[in-house]
Write a protein that holds these residues in place. Structure first.
Motif, mmCIF file in Angstrom:
data_model
loop_
_atom_site.group_PDB
_atom_site.id
_atom_site.type_symbol
_atom_site.label_atom_id
_atom_site.label_comp_id
_atom_site.label_asym_id
_atom_site.label_seq_id
_atom_site.Cartn_x
_atom_site.Cartn_y
_atom_site.Cartn_z
ATOM 1 N N ALA A 147 0.826 -1.206 0.000
ATOM 2 C CA ALA A 147 0.000 0.000 0.000
ATOM 3 C C ALA A 147 0.861 1.257 0.000
ATOM 4 C CB ALA A 147 -0.934 -0.007 1.211
ATOM 5 N N LEU A 148 1.902 1.263 0.827
ATOM 6 C CA LEU A 148 2.783 2.429 0.900
ATOM 7 C C LEU A 148 3.516 2.650 -0.420
ATOM 8 C CD1 LEU A 148 4.050 4.668 2.616
ATOM 9 C CD2 LEU A 148 5.781 3.022 3.349
ATOM 10 N N ALA A 149 4.022 1.572 -0.997
ATOM 11 C CA ALA A 149 4.735 1.691 -2.270
ATOM 12 C C ALA A 149 3.825 2.227 -3.370
ATOM 13 C CB ALA A 149 5.300 0.323 -2.676
ATOM 14 N N ALA A 150 2.615 1.688 -3.446
ATOM 15 C CA ALA A 150 1.668 2.134 -4.474
ATOM 16 C C ALA A 150 1.263 3.581 -4.259
ATOM 17 C CB ALA A 150 0.434 1.226 -4.473
ATOM 18 N N ALA A 151 1.016 3.965 -2.997
ATOM 19 C CA ALA A 151 0.594 5.342 -2.707
ATOM 20 C C ALA A 151 1.686 6.342 -3.058
ATOM 21 C CB ALA A 151 0.216 5.473 -1.231
ATOM 22 N N ILE A 152 2.932 6.033 -2.704
ATOM 23 C CA ILE A 152 4.036 6.946 -3.010
ATOM 24 C C ILE A 152 4.254 7.043 -4.516
ATOM 25 C CG2 ILE A 152 6.531 7.263 -2.824
ATOM 26 C CD1 ILE A 152 6.357 6.088 -0.012
ATOM 27 N N GLY A 153 4.247 5.884 -5.194
ATOM 28 C CA GLY A 153 4.472 5.894 -6.634
ATOM 29 C C GLY A 153 3.395 6.633 -7.398
ATOM 30 N N VAL A 154 2.146 6.360 -7.059
ATOM 31 C CA VAL A 154 1.024 7.037 -7.717
ATOM 32 C C VAL A 154 1.024 8.520 -7.367
ATOM 33 C CG1 VAL A 154 -1.493 7.224 -7.783
ATOM 34 C CG2 VAL A 154 -0.410 4.979 -7.918
ATOM 35 N N GLY A 155 1.300 8.843 -6.099
ATOM 36 C CA GLY A 155 1.272 10.227 -5.653
ATOM 37 C C GLY A 155 2.303 11.103 -6.327
ATOM 38 N N ARG A 156 3.423 10.534 -6.720
ATOM 39 C CA ARG A 156 4.454 11.318 -7.410
ATOM 40 C C ARG A 156 3.994 11.739 -8.800
ATOM 41 N NH1 ARG A 156 10.292 8.655 -7.108
ATOM 42 N NH2 ARG A 156 10.734 10.643 -8.148
ATOM 43 N N ILE A 157 3.062 10.969 -9.363
ATOM 44 C CA ILE A 157 2.559 11.288 -10.703
ATOM 45 C C ILE A 157 1.264 12.077 -10.618
ATOM 46 C CG2 ILE A 157 1.787 10.298 -12.900
ATOM 47 C CD1 ILE A 157 3.459 7.781 -12.110
ATOM 48 N N ARG A 158 0.334 11.588 -9.798
ATOM 49 C CA ARG A 158 -0.961 12.234 -9.589
ATOM 50 C C ARG A 158 -1.241 12.300 -8.097
ATOM 51 N NH1 ARG A 158 -4.956 13.853 -13.354
ATOM 52 N NH2 ARG A 158 -4.206 13.423 -15.455
#
Length: 237
Positions: free
Chosen positions: A34-45
């Protein structure tokens, strides 16, 4: 995941579950994914990253505080009686986060609403398929790879799911509701980013239909389990 395993906040017993086959598996993969996905997605959107983070948090709450209830009707019935279940927290929390993200990712009102349905619905559907090792992560990889042509967010979802998939398939870890909901929200955000009105309508209809079918299966499974438990108790008596 390695950091969580090394520290085991709250004790190792909190991070262990028994899977469908009776094996002991670790839950470290859920928050890590969850943390990895949130950080990765958040950097783009950033808006989509927030939705993924909320989905993961709501899922984590259900992993810790979840009860025996299955299906939307059961949780709504409890809510009418004044009891806020972990399922209700997930429903309203993830739905609100999806609608906010959709509103920020699209310009027109109809598209905003459709986008919210897709993000929240995808989070729910991916969690519904998480009934055996590797099902949820594998579904995100399979569905996300084609979308990588149209959205960077799909690559984030595929990367996070692919990283944990070998351990999940090997029945060493369990991504739980935290990981499944977060991965689903990331996949839904990728769909929103890569599609216009027609695509959003099609995907919104698909996730609603899948959620409805999944809810029906969940109710049947719960009823069958109850009957089995009743039969076992009567035979023991």
């Amino acid at each position: 995941m390695a950091a969580l395993r090394a520290t085991a906040p709250g004790g190792r017993e909190r991070w262990e579950r028994t899977n469908y086959a009776g094996r002991t598996v670790e839950l470290y993969a859920g928050p890590a994914t969850a943390l990895a996905a949130a950080i990765g997605v958040g950097r783009i959107r950033p808006a989509a990253g927030l939705a993924v983070a909320v989905a993961g948090l709501c899922g984590a709450y259900d992993d810790v505080a979840g009860d025996h209830r299955r299906g939307l009707r059961a949780h709504m019935a409890a809510l009418r009686e004044g009891e806020v279940t972990s399922g209700a927290v997930k429903l309203f929390g993830i739905s609100a986060a999806g609608l906010v993200a959709g509103a920020l990712m699209k310009e027109r009102v109809v598209d905003k609403a459709l986008a919210g349905v897709v993000i929240a619905g995808a989070a729910h559907v991916v969690n519904l398929v998480d009934v055996r090792p590797g099902r949820a992560a594998g579904a995100v990889v399979a569905l996300g790879v084609p979308g990588m042509v149209r959205s960077e967010l799909a690559a984030v979802a595929v990367g996070a799911a692919g990283a944990v998939l070998p351990d999940d398939l090997g029945e060493r870890v369990m991504i739980g509701d935290a990981g499944a909901h977060a991965l689903g929200a990331a996949l839904g955000a990728a769909v929103v980013e890569g599609n216009g009105r027609l695509g959003l309508v099609a995907h919104a209809a698909a996730v609603v239909a899948a959620a409805a079918c999944g809810g029906a299966v969940s109710r049947v499974t719960a009823a069958a389990t109850f009957r089995s438990d009743e039969a076992c108790r009567h035979s023991c008596e």
